[in-house]
Design an enzyme around this catalytic site. Structure first.
Site, mmCIF file in Angstrom:
data_model
loop_
_atom_site.group_PDB
_atom_site.id
_atom_site.type_symbol
_atom_site.label_atom_id
_atom_site.label_comp_id
_atom_site.label_asym_id
_atom_site.label_seq_id
_atom_site.Cartn_x
_atom_site.Cartn_y
_atom_site.Cartn_z
ATOM 1 C CB SER A 142 12.125 -4.218 -0.234
ATOM 2 O OG SER A 142 12.258 -5.624 -0.229
ATOM 3 C CE1 TYR A 155 11.159 -4.727 -5.346
ATOM 4 C CE2 TYR A 155 12.547 -6.061 -3.895
ATOM 5 C CZ TYR A 155 11.405 -5.313 -4.110
ATOM 6 O OH TYR A 155 10.494 -5.149 -3.081
#
Length: 266
Positions: A142, A155
């Site tokens: 990501s 995350y």
């Protein structure tokens, strides 16, 4: 590795980018094993596959369960005869809160799905991939895996772990038939917040103009498959990911401050 006539496993195949990856691969002549924890979502993906349905298998697997993942390669091979590649796309985000306010159960779940799920898949499938004439592993990290996002720090940590593990795999496998790609999507218009059970703690929702600037899941899937077919080392999916990658390399602190400031006013 060109995907035509190859067998590719896609995790998170029931929704968002994962679903579009399944459909994109099928459209390019691949056979696909779609993996997800959600039976109904997998069923919808199967329905959308249309006349390609015979080249698709669906597998209900909880990626946090090591034994279930380790049983998956033989299940895929029993239906397709072989396995040539995996795309580790499945992932969840955390509730939009700071580390101080995030409970350990949520922390472990994010790490279990995003990092350990990816690790289990790589270790389970590698022995089979190494036996193929050519094979490929694509892991989805990501933009948050290289750029800190307040309220998504765990995350980001899980995706940073995916990043470095994937880059390590690339080095470890460089003299083998298995190619490795790591992908850094920026903003993509998916239901990841809802699907992750991550409540919002923003002052306001994103505007329609902001939403329109996001990649669609289909656009993201096409970028990812293209990166796989070209055996790219790293793929930056979206203008925001490309821009912030350059900015963060040039001045990490200013890049981090910019994201923090932007989120503060939302």
């Amino acid at each position: 590795m060109k995907v035509l006539n190859k067998v590719i496993v896609v995790t998170g195949g029931g929704n968002g980018i994962g679903r579009e990856l399944v459909l994109t691969l099928l459209s390019k002549g691949a056979s696909v094993a779609a993996v997800d924890v959600n039976k109904e979502a997998l069923g919808e993906t199967a329905n959308l596959s249309g006349d390609k349905r015979e080249k698709l298998s669906t597998h209900i697997v909880n990626l946090t369960e090591q034994s279930a993942v380790e049983a998956l390669p033989e299940q895929v091979i029993s239906q397709h005869g072989a396995v040539d590649g995996i795309i580790n796309n499945a992932g969840i985000i955390q509730p939009f809160v700071n580390i101080q306010d995030l409970d350990y159960e949520k922390i472990r779940l994010v790490m279990d799905v995003n990092f350990y799920g990816t690790l289990y898949m790589a270790k389970a499938f590698l022995p089979y991939l190494l036996k193929r004439p050519e094979a490929h592993i694509t892991n989805i990290s990501s933009m948050g895996g290289f750029l800190p996002v307040p309220g998504q720090s765990i995350y980001g940590a899980s995706k940073a772990a995916v990043k470095l593990m994937t880059e390590g795999l690339h080095s470890e496998l460089k003299d083998t038939n298995v190619k490795v790609t790591v992908v850094f999507p920026g903003g993509v218009n998916t239901n990841i917040t809802k699907n992750s059970g991550a409540e919002m703690a923003r002052k306001k929702e994103a505007s329609q103009d902001q939403v329109n600037k996001l990649l669609t899941p289909k656009e993201a899937s096409e970028i990812i498959v293209k990166g796989m077919e070209n055996d790219q080392f790293r793929v930056l999916a979206g203008k925001d990911s490309k821009i912030m990658d350059l900015f963060y390399r040039f001045n990490p602190k200013r890049a981090a401050d910019l994201i923090a400031k932007k989120l503060k006013v939302m």
